[in-house]
Design a protein around this motif. Structure first.
Motif, PDB file in Angstrom:
ATOM      1  N   HIS A  60      -0.396   1.856  -7.177  1.00  0.00           N
ATOM      2  CA  HIS A  60      -1.788   1.415  -7.031  1.00  0.00           C
ATOM      3  C   HIS A  60      -1.863   0.255  -6.030  1.00  0.00           C
ATOM      4  O   HIS A  60      -2.627  -0.690  -6.177  1.00  0.00           O
TER       5      HIS A  60
ATOM      6  N   ASP B  46      -3.051   0.119  -2.958  1.00  0.00           N
ATOM      7  CA  ASP B  46      -4.317  -0.109  -2.244  1.00  0.00           C
ATOM      8  C   ASP B  46      -5.193  -1.091  -3.003  1.00  0.00           C
ATOM      9  O   ASP B  46      -5.783  -1.995  -2.413  1.00  0.00           O
ATOM     10  N   GLU B  47      -5.254  -0.906  -4.296  1.00  0.00           N
ATOM     11  CA  GLU B  47      -6.054  -1.775  -5.166  1.00  0.00           C
ATOM     12  C   GLU B  47      -5.551  -3.226  -5.105  1.00  0.00           C
ATOM     13  O   GLU B  47      -6.342  -4.165  -4.946  1.00  0.00           O
TER      14      GLU B  47
ATOM     15  N   ARG C  38       0.824  -1.216   0.000  1.00  0.00           N
ATOM     16  CA  ARG C  38       0.000   0.000   0.000  1.00  0.00           C
ATOM     17  C   ARG C  38       0.861   1.270   0.000  1.00  0.00           C
ATOM     18  O   ARG C  38       0.555   2.232  -0.691  1.00  0.00           O
TER      19      ARG C  38
END
Length: 191
Positions: free
Chosen positions: A71, A73-74, A66
């Protein structure tokens, strides 16, 4: 000492080995108590290894993804959803016995989902993290994960939120309680 990718790869190899062994071991049928005992013991070890692995990933690996990957978090959210499903499956598996249709269905489903999750990590997440993590940080993360694994829970806890702070604070206590339950269960199994 190993870097984060080496630590995770060792875990993945061990889990894959156990899953392959379970697939090669036909379900126990009828009165084949020895095969049932062997199958149950291998699943017990799989649950322990998978539980420790997922706990330390949620404490250390996914927060790093994260924080470092653009990206991240995705990527982490997708993986954590997969892990949560696996925890529910493993938790349910504990309640059944080898040879029971529900046990075998849960185990088959877990193996398929675990392979999908491992492939996702190795093919989607690791390449992204390798681009942005320094060798020093990768080594530090691997060391923390190896250390945390020694105290990590040995049973799935699907109702515990995958919150790194909560897991770091409660993990050693939950892990100790799990180990006591494991010892009691092992003793009961011998009698």
């Amino acid at each position: 000492m190993a870097n984060v990718f080496e630590v995770l790869d060792r875990d993945h190899q061990e889990v894959n080995r156990m899953m392959a062994e379970l697939e090669d071991m036909p379900p126990a049928i009828g009165d084949d108590r020895e095969r049932m005992r062997e199958r149950k013991e291998l699943v017990r070890r799989l649950i322990i290894e998978e539980s420790k692995h997922e706990a330390v990933e949620e404490e250390y690996f996914w927060p790093a993804v994260r924080n470092l990957v653009p990206h991240g978090d995705e990527l982490a959210e997708h993986a954590i959803k997969q892990e949560q499903r696996a925890k529910y499956t493993l938790n349910d598996l504990i309640d059944y016995e080898p040879g029971q249709p529900r046990y075998e269905d849960l185990l088959t489903g877990f193996i398929a989902e675990a392979r999908e999750h491992i492939a996702y990590e190795e093919e989607q997440v690791w390449p992204e993290l390798r681009l942005v993590i320094s060798p020093e940080r990768a080594m530090e993360l691997g060391t923390k994960m190896e250390k945390a694994k020694r105290l990590a829970p040995t049973r799935p806890h699907p109702h515990t939120p995958p919150n790194p702070g909560l897991l770091k604070a409660s993990g050693p206590f939950v892990g100790a309680a799990d180990r006591i339950r494991d010892m009691v269960a092992a003793r009961a199994g011998r009698h």
